[in-house]
Design a protein around this motif. Structure first.
Motif, short mmCIF file in Angstrom:
data_model
loop_
_atom_site.label_atom_id
_atom_site.label_comp_id
_atom_site.label_asym_id
_atom_site.label_seq_id
_atom_site.Cartn_x
_atom_site.Cartn_y
_atom_site.Cartn_z
N VAL A 27 3.05 14.41 5.01
CA VAL A 27 2.67 15.53 4.14
C VAL A 27 2.07 16.65 4.97
O VAL A 27 1.14 16.41 5.74
N CYS A 28 2.57 17.87 4.82
CA CYS A 28 2.02 19.00 5.57
C CYS A 28 0.76 19.51 4.87
O CYS A 28 0.41 19.06 3.78
N ALA A 29 0.08 20.48 5.48
CA ALA A 29 -1.17 21.01 4.92
C ALA A 29 -0.97 21.60 3.53
O ALA A 29 -1.87 21.60 2.71
N GLN A 30 0.22 22.08 3.24
CA GLN A 30 0.52 22.64 1.91
C GLN A 30 0.91 21.55 0.91
O GLN A 30 1.26 21.85 -0.23
N GLY A 31 0.91 20.28 1.35
CA GLY A 31 1.22 19.18 0.44
C GLY A 31 2.70 18.89 0.29
O GLY A 31 3.11 18.13 -0.57
N ARG A 32 3.54 19.50 1.14
CA ARG A 32 4.99 19.30 1.04
C ARG A 32 5.46 18.23 2.03
O ARG A 32 4.76 17.91 2.98
N ASN A 33 6.68 17.71 1.79
CA ASN A 33 7.22 16.67 2.68
C ASN A 33 7.60 17.26 4.03
O ASN A 33 8.35 18.22 4.11
N LEU A 34 7.04 16.66 5.10
CA LEU A 34 7.33 17.12 6.46
C LEU A 34 8.70 16.63 6.95
O LEU A 34 9.31 17.25 7.79
N LYS A 35 9.12 15.47 6.43
CA LYS A 35 10.36 14.85 6.92
C LYS A 35 11.41 14.81 5.82
O LYS A 35 11.07 14.92 4.64
N ALA A 36 12.66 14.62 6.23
CA ALA A 36 13.72 14.44 5.25
C ALA A 36 13.49 13.11 4.52
O ALA A 36 12.96 12.17 5.10
N VAL A 37 13.88 13.05 3.27
CA VAL A 37 13.75 11.85 2.45
C VAL A 37 15.14 11.23 2.34
O VAL A 37 16.10 11.92 1.95
N LEU A 38 15.26 9.94 2.70
CA LEU A 38 16.56 9.27 2.76
C LEU A 38 16.59 8.04 1.88
O LEU A 38 15.57 7.40 1.64
N CYS A 39 17.80 7.65 1.47
CA CYS A 39 18.01 6.39 0.76
C CYS A 39 17.69 5.24 1.72
O CYS A 39 18.16 5.23 2.86
N GLN A 40 16.90 4.25 1.25
CA GLN A 40 16.56 3.09 2.10
C GLN A 40 17.79 2.27 2.40
O GLN A 40 17.87 1.62 3.44
N ARG A 41 18.75 2.25 1.50
CA ARG A 41 19.90 1.35 1.65
C ARG A 41 20.99 1.93 2.53
O ARG A 41 21.46 1.29 3.46
N CYS A 42 21.42 3.19 2.25
CA CYS A 42 22.56 3.73 3.00
C CYS A 42 22.19 4.89 3.93
O CYS A 42 23.03 5.35 4.69
N THR A 53 6.74 18.18 -3.22
CA THR A 53 5.29 18.18 -3.08
C THR A 53 4.77 16.77 -3.35
O THR A 53 5.25 16.10 -4.26
N PHE A 54 3.78 16.33 -2.56
CA PHE A 54 3.19 15.02 -2.78
C PHE A 54 2.43 15.01 -4.10
O PHE A 54 1.71 15.96 -4.42
N ALA A 55 2.62 13.95 -4.89
CA ALA A 55 1.92 13.84 -6.18
C ALA A 55 1.55 12.39 -6.43
O ALA A 55 2.28 11.48 -6.03
N ARG A 56 0.41 12.19 -7.10
CA ARG A 56 0.01 10.85 -7.52
C ARG A 56 0.16 10.77 -9.02
O ARG A 56 -0.42 11.59 -9.75
N ARG A 57 0.92 9.81 -9.50
CA ARG A 57 1.08 9.58 -10.92
C ARG A 57 1.54 8.15 -11.10
O ARG A 57 2.43 7.70 -10.37
N ASP A 78 8.13 -2.22 -11.04
CA ASP A 78 6.95 -2.00 -10.21
C ASP A 78 6.22 -0.76 -10.71
O ASP A 78 6.86 0.23 -11.08
N VAL A 79 4.89 -0.82 -10.65
CA VAL A 79 4.11 0.39 -10.91
C VAL A 79 4.00 1.11 -9.57
O VAL A 79 3.56 0.53 -8.58
N VAL A 80 4.47 2.33 -9.52
CA VAL A 80 4.40 3.13 -8.29
C VAL A 80 3.48 4.32 -8.54
O VAL A 80 3.43 4.85 -9.65
N ARG A 81 2.74 4.69 -7.51
CA ARG A 81 1.71 5.73 -7.68
C ARG A 81 1.91 6.95 -6.81
O ARG A 81 1.41 8.01 -7.13
N GLU A 82 2.63 6.83 -5.68
CA GLU A 82 2.81 7.97 -4.78
C GLU A 82 4.25 8.44 -4.85
O GLU A 82 5.17 7.66 -4.71
N HIS A 83 4.39 9.74 -5.06
CA HIS A 83 5.73 10.31 -5.28
C HIS A 83 5.90 11.63 -4.56
O HIS A 83 4.93 12.31 -4.26
N TRP A 84 7.16 11.99 -4.38
CA TRP A 84 7.52 13.36 -4.06
C TRP A 84 7.88 13.99 -5.39
O TRP A 84 8.73 13.48 -6.11
N LEU A 85 7.23 15.09 -5.73
CA LEU A 85 7.49 15.80 -6.97
C LEU A 85 8.42 16.97 -6.66
O LEU A 85 8.10 17.82 -5.83
#
Length: 138
Positions: A27-42, A53-57, A78-85
Motif C-alpha cells: 500500500v502506498c502513502a495514498q492508500g493505493r495498491n503499489l503492485k499489480a494484483v494477480l490471480c493466485q491460480r493462473c 484503494t486499501f479498505a477494511r470491511r 471465509d470471513v475476509v477483512r482486507e480488500h482492494w476497493l
C-alpha cells in the motif's frame, strides 16, 4: 540493552493484522495498491498498480473453487477483512462476475474462473471488493 525493571514490557494488545505486515510492501502513502494484483491460480492480471484503494470491511466470501459457482455451499466460506476497493468496474484488467446471489455478484478470474476473489453489492454500483488473501501481488 535490558528493559528497565520499573516498566516490564507489556505484550501487544493483539497481533498485527496481516495487512499491517504487508502495508509497506503493498500500500502506498495514498492508500493505493503499489503492485499489480494477480490471480493466485493462473497468474492473470486482475488490477494494475494504483487501480485500487486499501479498505477494511468484514465480508463473507464462499470458499475458493477452481471454477466458482454462483450458489457456493451454504455457510461454506471465509470471513475476509482486507480488500482492494475498486470504484469503477472498468479499472479491472481482467475479472468476471457470477450471476446474482441475492443482491451480490462475486468476482472471479476471467481467465480460469477461480474464485470468488471478491464481492460486489448491486445496491452500491461503485464498490468492488477484492480480498487481499485471495490474490497475489507482483
Amino acid at each position: 540493552a535490558a528493559a528497565s525493571p520499573s516498566s516490564p514490557p507489556s505484550p501487544p494488545p493483539h497481533p498485527p493484522a496481516a495487512a499491517d505486515l504487508y502495508s509497506a510492501e503493498l500500500v502506498c502513502a495514498q492508500g493505493r495498491n503499489l503492485k499489480a494484483v494477480l490471480c493466485q491460480r493462473c497468474g492473470s492480471r486482475v488490477l494494475l498498480p494504483g487501480a485500487a484503494t486499501f479498505a477494511r470491511r468484514e465480508l463473507l466470501l464462499p470458499a475458493m473453487r477452481k471454477k466458482a459457482t454462483a450458489g457456493g455451499g451454504a455457510g461454506d466460506g471465509d470471513v475476509v477483512r482486507e480488500h482492494w476497493l475498486v470504484r469503477d468496474m472498468f479499472s479491472f484488467e481482467n475479472v468476471g462476475f457470477t450471476r446474482d446471489v441475492g443482491n451480490v455478484k462475486f468476482l472471479v478470474c476471467a481467465d480460469c474462473e477461480a474464485g470468488p476473489i471478491g464481492w460486489h453489492c448491486l445496491d452500491d454500483k461503485d464498490s468492488f471488493y477484492v480480498a487481499l488473501e485471495r490474490v497475489t501481488h507482483e
